[in-house]
Design a protein around this motif. Structure first.
Motif, PDB file in Angstrom:
ATOM      1  N   SER A   1      34.813 -63.154 140.052  1.00 28.16           N
ATOM      2  CA  SER A   1      35.237 -61.844 139.576  1.00 28.16           C
ATOM      3  C   SER A   1      36.613 -61.949 138.936  1.00 28.16           C
TER       4      SER A   1
ATOM      5  N   ALA B   1      39.165 -62.705 150.474  1.00 33.08           N
ATOM      6  CA  ALA B   1      38.713 -62.188 149.187  1.00 33.08           C
ATOM      7  C   ALA B   1      38.660 -60.654 149.230  1.00 33.08           C
TER       8      ALA B   1
ATOM      9  N   ASP C   1      43.242 -66.954 144.188  1.00 35.01           N
ATOM     10  CA  ASP C   1      43.390 -66.818 142.737  1.00 35.01           C
ATOM     11  C   ASP C   1      44.263 -67.930 142.158  1.00 35.01           C
TER      12      ASP C   1
ATOM     13  N   SER D   1      45.017 -54.030 148.868  1.00 35.41           N
ATOM     14  CA  SER D   1      43.624 -53.692 149.190  1.00 35.41           C
ATOM     15  C   SER D   1      43.578 -52.336 149.872  1.00 35.41           C
TER      16      SER D   1
ATOM     17  N   VAL E   1      32.350 -57.966 150.365  1.00 32.98           N
ATOM     18  CA  VAL E   1      32.124 -59.339 149.957  1.00 32.98           C
ATOM     19  C   VAL E   1      31.293 -60.061 151.021  1.00 32.98           C
TER      20      VAL E   1
ATOM     21  N   SER F   1      30.562 -60.761 145.281  1.00 39.40           N
ATOM     22  CA  SER F   1      31.635 -59.777 145.327  1.00 39.40           C
ATOM     23  C   SER F   1      31.184 -58.375 144.928  1.00 39.40           C
ATOM     24  N   PHE F   2      31.962 -57.396 145.325  1.00 38.07           N
ATOM     25  CA  PHE F   2      31.747 -55.979 144.961  1.00 38.07           C
ATOM     26  C   PHE F   2      30.303 -55.557 145.241  1.00 38.07           C
TER      27      PHE F   2
ATOM     28  N   GLN G   1      38.527 -59.160 138.124  1.00 38.20           N
ATOM     29  CA  GLN G   1      39.343 -57.959 138.250  1.00 38.20           C
ATOM     30  C   GLN G   1      40.639 -58.152 139.031  1.00 38.20           C
ATOM     31  N   THR G   2      40.646 -59.066 139.979  1.00 32.73           N
ATOM     32  CA  THR G   2      41.785 -59.109 140.891  1.00 32.73           C
ATOM     33  C   THR G   2      43.067 -59.616 140.259  1.00 32.73           C
TER      34      THR G   2
ATOM     35  N   ASP H   1      37.783 -58.157 146.511  1.00 28.31           N
ATOM     36  CA  ASP H   1      36.416 -58.123 145.980  1.00 28.31           C
ATOM     37  C   ASP H   1      35.470 -57.306 146.868  1.00 28.31           C
TER      38      ASP H   1
END
Lengths: 434, 172
Positions: A2, B138, A104, A254, B144, B154-155, A4-5, B141
């Motif tokens: 992903s 994570a 990341d 988060s 997850v 994820s998501f 987006q982060t 996300d």
């Protein structure tokens, strides 16, 4: 993977997450961003190990894994003239609830960690190192191995790096599902092929570490900050942040925000600005509480956070800790008892069982919070919770005991009325989930 | 009178490929520290055999010149090892606080309903085992989950969960 982060472009003066797009993680990309120039500079200009360590000290770089210990100082604890093997270890066992920054860094900019580790190894006269990666992020583990292969092929790791007299071998290995291995001595045990139970300190790893040899352990993000310090100088790094709080920090935001993600910003940036970068509160709700440094740190009411800056000293002054930089945001609709129940279950589940106060106490805390949340609590439970927490904190080998106790005490301190409400009315007001 | 029975000759459970992979892991550590490779060796064994039986632990112990009890200690300490057979697909969903705030508890309920099993249970057809996991690092996300330890998804909205289950069923 992903995107987006971290590819939202909402960083402020980033030095680690700058210019990343998810595809440009390879050696050639890193070098085109100026990568490995710090290592080259040290080797070409024959800068002494002492000068490298002094520069890192001057930069006020502090450990990004949670404790915030001055990194240069830690490096200076390593015996310079030790005759046998010494080891360098990168702690990428990122499992502090709310923290997802190292993942990341490892998958999108792995070479910055390799370069930082090579420089650290040079500064401390170390010839072998390991990057211990959280077992759950398998893709990042594989990618880091690929990056290592590239670095070896280019002569940036191994014997006589870039034709110099400096040799450094770096390997990667993985955990397999144990939060406690994020604790540095538990990680060393795990690296030795044992269950990850923390060691007594002292002796500290600098004198008795991996295989009993002098060892320095730093967090992924800490190593990632090192190339900038060498390239641009300690002052430039320090100027990014505040006195005693040098540089940028990656905050993992988060919970109830519109755009959860990683945001790299200068230390000392107001929390309100960070919240804005994260898109503000989800669905326009009001902020109720924030855990500013990972789930082991005390929770703070939203209004206190809104008046606090994001650096080690400011957050400590506000009554919590910056920790790993994991910012967990809770909105006005959340039940704080249920939130604490979830956290307490985690520590109960992850206690390694070595010390009695933690092994028995975490279960006791969880069962009491669970009882209160489910309308079966008694008023005296609140005092017992505090007393059990007090009897865990400071009475265990490692900090997991404190980590289990601090949330309990802070949740009760700041949100006592919600606990009392559960006891009086024998129910939770919030429907279904959290 | 029969003689003392010969110890059963250990039948190799690990393939030549697995042994090669373990050998690569051993090279990462000093020659007298083969035990350091045990976490990786067990992970390699599990990805080949699906779970870690006592026989596998003993074989790994022999391979790394360490006591079997020391392997057992490791296998039982780290939660990603399967100490009993699981379904073909082990789904581990994180329900910790940051994930829960972003819908993970709801997602877990959806999985339970769709699969008709609770945590630590396997569907009657033997394809899915559902596990509750702790922080996977994570949280951004969320929700997850992991499929068989290595594949992170994820998501996970309800729709994505349904699509994933459908896709895994096709992969049978």
């Amino acid at each position: 993977m992903s995107a987006q982060t971290c590819f939202h472009g909402r960083h402020i003066k980033p030095i680690i997450l700058a210019d990343l797009d998810g595809d440009n993680w390879r050696l050639r990309d890193y070098e085109s961003r100026g990568g490995y120039s710090a290592l080259r500079k040290i080797l070409n200009e024959k800068i002494t190990p002492e000068a490298v360590t002094a520069e890192v000290k001057k930069s006020a770089l502090r450990g990004r894994g949670g404790a915030g210990f001055p990194s240069g100082l830690k490096w200076s604890f390593m015996p310079r003239q030790f005759p046998g093997a010494k080891y360098l270890v990168c702690n990428s066992d990122e499992g502090e609830p709310g923290t997802f920054k190292d993942r990341d860094i490892l998958r999108y900019n792995p070479h910055i960690v390799i370069e930082g580790m090579a420089i650290a190894a040079y500064a401390m006269g170390i010839k072998a190192g390991y990057n211990y990666i959280h077992g759950e992020i398998w893709d990042s583990y594989l990618r880091f191995q690929e990056a290592l292969d590239e670095a070896y092929a280019a002569g940036l790791l191994g014997a006589k790096i870039l034709g110099s007299d400096f040799s450094f071998d770096l390997y990667t290995c993985h955990g397999y599902g144990a939060y406690i291995c994020g604790e540095e001595t538990a990680l060393l045990e795990s690296l030795e092929g044992k269950k990850g139970q923390p060691r007594f300190k002292p002796p500290f790893p600098a004198s008795y570490g991996l295989y009993g040899k002098p060892t320095t352990i730093n967090n992924t993000e800490t190593f990632a900050a090192v190339p900038f310090i060498i390239n641009r100088g300690a002052d430039a790094f320090l100027e990014l942040g505040r006195p005693n709080n040098g540089g940028t920090k990656i905050f993992s935001v988060s919970g109830d925000v519109a755009r959860p993600g990683n945001f790299e910003i200068p230390l000392g940036t107001p929390f309100a600005k960070l919240l804005e970068l994260a898109g503000g509160m989800r669905d326009g709700k009001k902020i109720k509480a924030v855990i500013p440094g990972g789930s082991s740190m005390p929770v703070l009411p939203g209004d206190i956070m809104m008046a606090t800056d994001m650096d080690y000293d400011s957050i400590a002054k506000a009554g919590s800790m910056l920790g790993s930089g994991a910012v967990i945001v809770m909105d006005e609709t959340r039940c704080m008892v249920r939130c604490l129940e979830r956290l307490s279950y985690f520590y109960y589940e992850e206690s390694c069982g070595q010390c009695t106060p933690c092994r028995e106490g975490t279960g006791w805390l969880y069962r009491m919070v669970h009882r209160i949340e489910h309308g079966e609590g008694r008023m005296e439970d609140l005092d017992v919770l505090n007393s059990v927490a007090d009897n865990i904190a400071g009475r265990t080998i490692c900090a997991l005991g404190d980590a289990a106790a601090l949330p309990v005490k802070s949740f009760i301190k700041h949100f006592r009325s919600e606990f009392e409400h559960h006891v009086h009315h024998k129910e939770c007001l919030v429907a279904e989930y959290v | 009178m029969s003689a003392v029975p010969e110890p059963k000759s250990p039948k190799a459970l690990l393939s030549a490929d697995a042994c090669r992979a373990i050998d690569r892991e051993i090279t990462k550590y000093p020659a007298d520290q083969k035990q350091s490779a045990v976490l990786a060796a067990l992970a390699i064994a599990q990805s080949e055999l699906g779970w870690i039986s006592k026989d596998v632990m003993e074989e790994v112990a022999r391979y790394l010149d360490m006591p079997a009890i020391a392997v057992y200690e490791v296998a039982s300490f780290y939660t990603m090892y399967n100490l009993q057979p699981t379904g073909k697909f082990k789904i581990t969903i994180c329900t910790n606080l940051p994930c829960a705030l972003s819908g993970a508890t709801r997602a877990a309920e959806h999985l339970k309903k769709r699969l008709g099993v609770g945590f630590n249970e396997t569907t009657p057809d033997g394809y899915f085992t559902l596990k509750e996991g702790e922080c996977m690092g994570a949280c951004g996300d969320a929700p997850v989950l992991l499929v068989n330890n290595t594949r992170m998804e994820s998501f996970m909205s309800d729709n994505k969960l349904d699509a994933l289950l459908e896709q895994l069923k096709q992969a049978r």
